[in-house]
Write a protein that holds these residues in place. Structure first.
Motif, mmCIF file in Angstrom:
data_model
loop_
_atom_site.group_PDB
_atom_site.id
_atom_site.type_symbol
_atom_site.label_atom_id
_atom_site.label_comp_id
_atom_site.label_asym_id
_atom_site.label_seq_id
_atom_site.Cartn_x
_atom_site.Cartn_y
_atom_site.Cartn_z
ATOM 1 N N MET A 1 0.704 -1.200 0.012
ATOM 2 C CA MET A 1 0.017 0.036 -0.150
ATOM 3 C C MET A 1 0.831 1.250 0.019
ATOM 4 N N TRP A 2 2.017 1.491 0.884
ATOM 5 C CA TRP A 2 2.742 2.499 0.932
ATOM 6 C C TRP A 2 3.366 2.769 -0.325
ATOM 7 N N GLY A 3 3.643 1.784 -1.331
ATOM 8 C CA GLY A 3 4.334 1.763 -2.496
ATOM 9 C C GLY A 3 3.435 2.523 -3.488
ATOM 10 N N ILE A 4 2.338 2.210 -3.509
ATOM 11 C CA ILE A 4 1.221 2.721 -4.208
ATOM 12 C C ILE A 4 1.212 4.251 -4.098
ATOM 13 N N LEU A 5 1.060 4.711 -2.782
ATOM 14 C CA LEU A 5 1.109 5.995 -2.052
ATOM 15 C C LEU A 5 2.175 6.671 -2.558
ATOM 16 N N LEU A 6 3.254 6.380 -2.514
ATOM 17 C CA LEU A 6 4.483 7.042 -2.878
ATOM 18 C C LEU A 6 4.482 7.318 -4.442
ATOM 19 N N LEU A 7 3.913 6.333 -5.093
ATOM 20 C CA LEU A 7 3.975 6.317 -6.581
ATOM 21 C C LEU A 7 3.400 7.286 -6.932
ATOM 22 N N GLY A 8 1.885 7.218 -6.380
ATOM 23 C CA GLY A 8 0.794 8.278 -6.630
ATOM 24 C C GLY A 8 1.454 9.890 -6.328
ATOM 25 N N GLY A 9 2.174 9.890 -5.228
ATOM 26 C CA GLY A 9 2.474 11.199 -4.677
ATOM 27 C C GLY A 9 3.819 11.574 -5.590
ATOM 28 N N ALA A 10 4.693 10.551 -6.205
ATOM 29 C CA ALA A 10 5.718 11.140 -7.014
ATOM 30 C C ALA A 10 5.163 11.483 -8.524
ATOM 31 N N ALA A 11 3.862 10.748 -8.945
ATOM 32 C CA ALA A 11 3.305 11.231 -10.150
ATOM 33 C C ALA A 11 2.693 12.512 -10.112
ATOM 34 N N ILE A 12 2.011 12.816 -9.084
ATOM 35 C CA ILE A 12 1.387 14.145 -8.692
ATOM 36 C C ILE A 12 2.493 15.243 -8.994
ATOM 37 N N ILE A 13 3.577 14.846 -8.234
ATOM 38 C CA ILE A 13 4.703 16.160 -8.339
ATOM 39 C C ILE A 13 5.285 16.086 -9.786
ATOM 40 N N THR A 14 5.472 14.996 -10.513
ATOM 41 C CA THR A 14 5.945 14.998 -11.627
ATOM 42 C C THR A 14 4.986 15.725 -12.616
ATOM 43 N N VAL A 15 3.725 15.530 -12.496
ATOM 44 C CA VAL A 15 2.795 16.344 -13.455
ATOM 45 C C VAL A 15 2.740 18.003 -13.052
ATOM 46 N N TRP A 16 2.723 18.243 -11.717
ATOM 47 C CA TRP A 16 2.774 19.308 -11.268
ATOM 48 C C TRP A 16 4.232 19.931 -11.933
ATOM 49 N N TRP A 17 5.283 19.649 -12.131
ATOM 50 C CA TRP A 17 6.359 19.913 -12.439
ATOM 51 C C TRP A 17 6.164 20.280 -14.016
ATOM 52 N N ALA A 18 5.805 19.308 -14.715
ATOM 53 C CA ALA A 18 5.709 19.327 -16.231
ATOM 54 C C ALA A 18 4.750 20.485 -16.664
ATOM 55 N N VAL A 19 3.492 20.738 -15.934
ATOM 56 C CA VAL A 19 2.623 21.566 -16.363
ATOM 57 C C VAL A 19 3.335 22.949 -15.958
#
Length: 148
Positions: free
Chosen positions: A1-19
């Motif tokens: 479960m923590w892996g999915i949460l970390l991956l989701g957080g990383a995805a959100i940060i990456t999308v924010w950065w790209a935008v």
């Protein structure tokens, strides 16, 4: 479960950065150091800790841009981090595909804008996204094929 949460957080940060990169490059025609340098440092550090050869992808893309004309310093710094990511997703072929796709997207955008110069950073992000998406899709398909 923590892996999915970390991956989701990383995805959100990456999308924010790209935008954020796209918005700044489209409005100011620059890719600021406060967005490109931490990404480059993170990509190089991540590669050093996992698979150091991936750094060559970033160096190849950035080096090619250093030799070219009309490419800004922000594009060179962005190429370092995106080259590492493209190499992780597709090796040498992934880096070449991302560079070619980025160039093609820039040309198409310029044609659509009737020859007006367009910022290249957004195209670099699109090219890398295509490579990462393709690699992810191929991995999912092969995983499904192996599960049957």
């Amino acid at each position: 479960m923590w892996g999915i949460l970390l991956l989701g957080g990383a995805a959100i940060i990456t999308v924010w950065w790209a935008v954020r990169l796209v918005l700044v490059d489209e409005t100011q025609r620059r890719l600021p150091d406060h967005l490109t340098l931490p990404a480059a440092l993170g990509a190089v550090t991540g590669a050093l800790l996992t698979e150091p050869v991936l750094i060559l992808g970033g160096l190849a893309w950035a080096g090619a841009y250093l030799l070219g004309r009309g490419i800004g310093g922000g594009d060179v710094k962005l190429a370092l981090s995106l080259g590492v990511l493209a190499a992780a997703a597709g090796g040498v072929t992934g880096v070449l595909a991302a560079v070619v796709a980025a160039s093609a997207v820039t040309v198409v955008r310029s044609v659509v804008r009737r020859g007006k110069a367009v910022p290249h950073g957004p195209s670099m992000l699109v090219g890398t996204f295509i490579v990462v998406f393709h690699d992810t899709w191929q991995g999912a398909l092969s995983h499904l094929g192996g599960a049957s």
